[in-house]
Design a protein around this motif. Structure first.
Motif, PDB file in Angstrom:
ATOM      1  N   PRO A 121       0.928  -1.187   0.084  1.00  9.47           N
ATOM      2  CA  PRO A 121      -0.011   0.080   0.068  1.00  9.47           C
ATOM      3  C   PRO A 121       0.899   1.237   0.193  1.00  9.47           C
ATOM      4  O   PRO A 121       0.552   2.214  -0.472  1.00  9.47           O
ATOM      5  N   THR A 122       2.005   1.215   0.595  1.00 12.03           N
ATOM      6  CA  THR A 122       2.905   2.453   0.798  1.00 12.03           C
ATOM      7  C   THR A 122       3.393   2.597  -0.894  1.00 12.03           C
ATOM      8  O   THR A 122       3.484   3.879  -1.119  1.00 12.03           O
ATOM      9  N   LEU A 147       3.130   5.770  -5.753  1.00 10.24           N
ATOM     10  CA  LEU A 147       2.809   5.528  -7.345  1.00 10.24           C
ATOM     11  C   LEU A 147       1.599   6.456  -7.717  1.00 10.24           C
ATOM     12  O   LEU A 147       1.643   7.336  -8.596  1.00 10.24           O
ATOM     13  N   SER A 148       0.619   6.321  -6.929  1.00  9.19           N
ATOM     14  CA  SER A 148      -0.609   7.109  -7.305  1.00  9.19           C
ATOM     15  C   SER A 148      -0.544   8.587  -7.318  1.00  9.19           C
ATOM     16  O   SER A 148      -0.875   9.317  -8.105  1.00  9.19           O
ATOM     17  N   GLU A 149       0.476   9.135  -6.398  1.00  8.49           N
ATOM     18  CA  GLU A 149       0.712  10.739  -6.247  1.00  8.49           C
ATOM     19  C   GLU A 149       1.541  10.760  -7.511  1.00  8.49           C
ATOM     20  O   GLU A 149       1.478  12.076  -8.213  1.00  8.49           O
ATOM     21  N   LYS A 185      -0.935  10.985 -10.309  1.00  3.31           N
ATOM     22  CA  LYS A 185      -1.538  12.476 -10.487  1.00  3.31           C
ATOM     23  C   LYS A 185      -0.606  13.701 -11.013  1.00  3.31           C
ATOM     24  O   LYS A 185      -1.156  14.441 -11.576  1.00  3.31           O
ATOM     25  N   ALA A 186       0.813  13.615 -10.731  1.00  3.81           N
ATOM     26  CA  ALA A 186       1.776  14.587 -10.999  1.00  3.81           C
ATOM     27  C   ALA A 186       2.199  14.427 -12.595  1.00  3.81           C
ATOM     28  O   ALA A 186       3.005  15.199 -13.011  1.00  3.81           O
ATOM     29  N   GLY A 187       1.451  13.366 -13.335  1.00  3.44           N
ATOM     30  CA  GLY A 187       2.023  13.156 -14.408  1.00  3.44           C
ATOM     31  C   GLY A 187       3.187  12.554 -15.053  1.00  3.44           C
ATOM     32  O   GLY A 187       3.835  12.365 -16.050  1.00  3.44           O
ATOM     33  N   VAL A 188       3.761  11.833 -13.664  1.00  2.00           N
ATOM     34  CA  VAL A 188       4.977  10.874 -13.915  1.00  2.00           C
ATOM     35  C   VAL A 188       4.774   9.581 -14.501  1.00  2.00           C
ATOM     36  O   VAL A 188       3.739   8.948 -14.246  1.00  2.00           O
ATOM     37  N   GLU A 217     -11.381   3.553  -0.643  1.00  2.56           N
ATOM     38  CA  GLU A 217     -11.753   3.541  -1.990  1.00  2.56           C
ATOM     39  C   GLU A 217     -10.798   3.173  -3.002  1.00  2.56           C
ATOM     40  O   GLU A 217     -10.817   1.982  -3.846  1.00  2.56           O
ATOM     41  N   GLU A 218      -9.825   3.805  -2.938  1.00  2.00           N
ATOM     42  CA  GLU A 218      -8.364   3.644  -3.684  1.00  2.00           C
ATOM     43  C   GLU A 218      -7.919   2.149  -3.384  1.00  2.00           C
ATOM     44  O   GLU A 218      -7.116   1.513  -3.971  1.00  2.00           O
ATOM     45  N   TYR A 219      -8.253   1.891  -2.193  1.00  2.00           N
ATOM     46  CA  TYR A 219      -7.552   0.418  -1.816  1.00  2.00           C
ATOM     47  C   TYR A 219      -8.458  -0.623  -1.983  1.00  2.00           C
ATOM     48  O   TYR A 219      -8.603  -1.747  -1.202  1.00  2.00           O
ATOM     49  N   GLY A 220      -9.748  -0.303  -2.560  1.00  2.00           N
ATOM     50  CA  GLY A 220     -10.725  -1.325  -2.939  1.00  2.00           C
ATOM     51  C   GLY A 220     -11.843  -1.780  -1.801  1.00  2.00           C
ATOM     52  O   GLY A 220     -12.406  -2.723  -1.696  1.00  2.00           O
TER      53      GLY A 220
END
Ligand SMILES: NC(=O)c1ccc[n+]([C@@H]2O[C@H](COP(=O)([O-])OP(=O)(O)OC[C@H]3O[C@@H](n4cnc5c(N)ncnc54)[C@H](O)[C@@H]3O)[C@@H](O)[C@H]2O)c1
Length: 217
Positions: free
Chosen positions: A16-17, A22-24, A27-30, A106-109
């Motif tokens: 999860p970490t 990765l989600s951040e 979001k930043a377009g990486v 929700e992101e974690y299902g």
């Protein structure tokens, strides 16, 4: 309780970490992340990072790194978080309300769809936009909603009774925050959560660090 053996538990706890980072990045377009960057963020060696991520079936390109989007999908799929599971929560008090207020689940299902409580002052109200039902309706509503996951946030001396009701309502997985071990049938999985476990590790690390600093003075 079902004695489900899960390999690589420390890795699973870290996933999860990775997912958060990765989600951040996404979001930043990486689009690509290099292993050293993940290693710095996780405070782990690059070999551990590669081994962790290999568990999800994804391998990075040498000298390039991992595709962020692909890695997110692989981690979610490995954790079975690509399908959102609905859950009910019992005990709409301080902890239960905080869990219901955390949108990140929700992101974690995980989607908490309703709460149950025994306090007449709470029954019939809404907490964090979830209806709070009478605990006596737990079996009936859980069956009707076909929910398979239950979260226990009641005082320890109430937890077994709540677990029994959950089992009677068809719940197959219990996330238990009450600090007590529960007796459930073999086909039901219980995960007991103790936030103080992390605090204990922190406290020991802090006291050792202080001793080291003292001895250097
Ligand atoms: N695992 C952890 O790390 C952790 C952290 C904090 C709290 N806790 C535990 O979580 C539980 C809740 O803590 P809290 O601070 O939110 O307490 P709280 O008193 O604020 O909330 C408990 C809620 O449970 C309800 N309740 C009591 N008996 C019930 C029953 N039989 N059926 C349905 N609802 C019932 C109460 O009405 C109340 O709304 C406690 O067992 C506490 O020890 C665990």
């Amino acid at each position: 309780m079902a004695n489900v053996k899960v390999p690589k538990l420390p890795t699973i706890r870290r996933l999860p970490t990775y997912l958060y980072k990765l989600s951040e990045m996404r979001k930043a377009g990486v689009e690509i992340v290099a292993t050293p960057e993940l290693a710095r963020y996780m405070n782990l060696g690059e070999i551990v990072i590669r081994k962790d991520l290999a568990l999800t079936g994804v391998s990075g390109q040498p000298g390039v790194g991992y595709k962020v989007r692909e890695l997110i999908e692989a981690i979610k799929s490995y954790l079975n978080w690509d399908n959102v599971s609905e859950a009910i929560l019992v005990g709409a008090g301080s902890l239960g309300s905080a869990l219901m207020g955390y949108e990140g689940f929700e992101e974690y299902g995980l989607r908490i769809i309703a709460a149950f409580d025994a306090d007449p002052a709470k029954i019939g109200t809404e907490v964090r936009e979830r209806s709070v039902f009478d605990i006596d309706r737990l079996e009936e509503l859980t069956r009707r909603l076909q929910v398979r996951m239950g979260i226990i946030c009641v005082p320890a001396d109430q937890a077994q009774d709540v677990a029994d009701r959950m089992v009677a309502g068809g719940i197959k997985a219990i996330w238990n925050f009450a600090n007590v071990s529960l007796k459930v049938p073999d086909d039901v999985i219980v995960q007991r959560e103790v936030i103080a476990g992390g605090l204990a590790v922190l406290s020991v690390k802090m006291s050792r660090k202080l001793v080291e600093e003292d001895s250097q003075e």
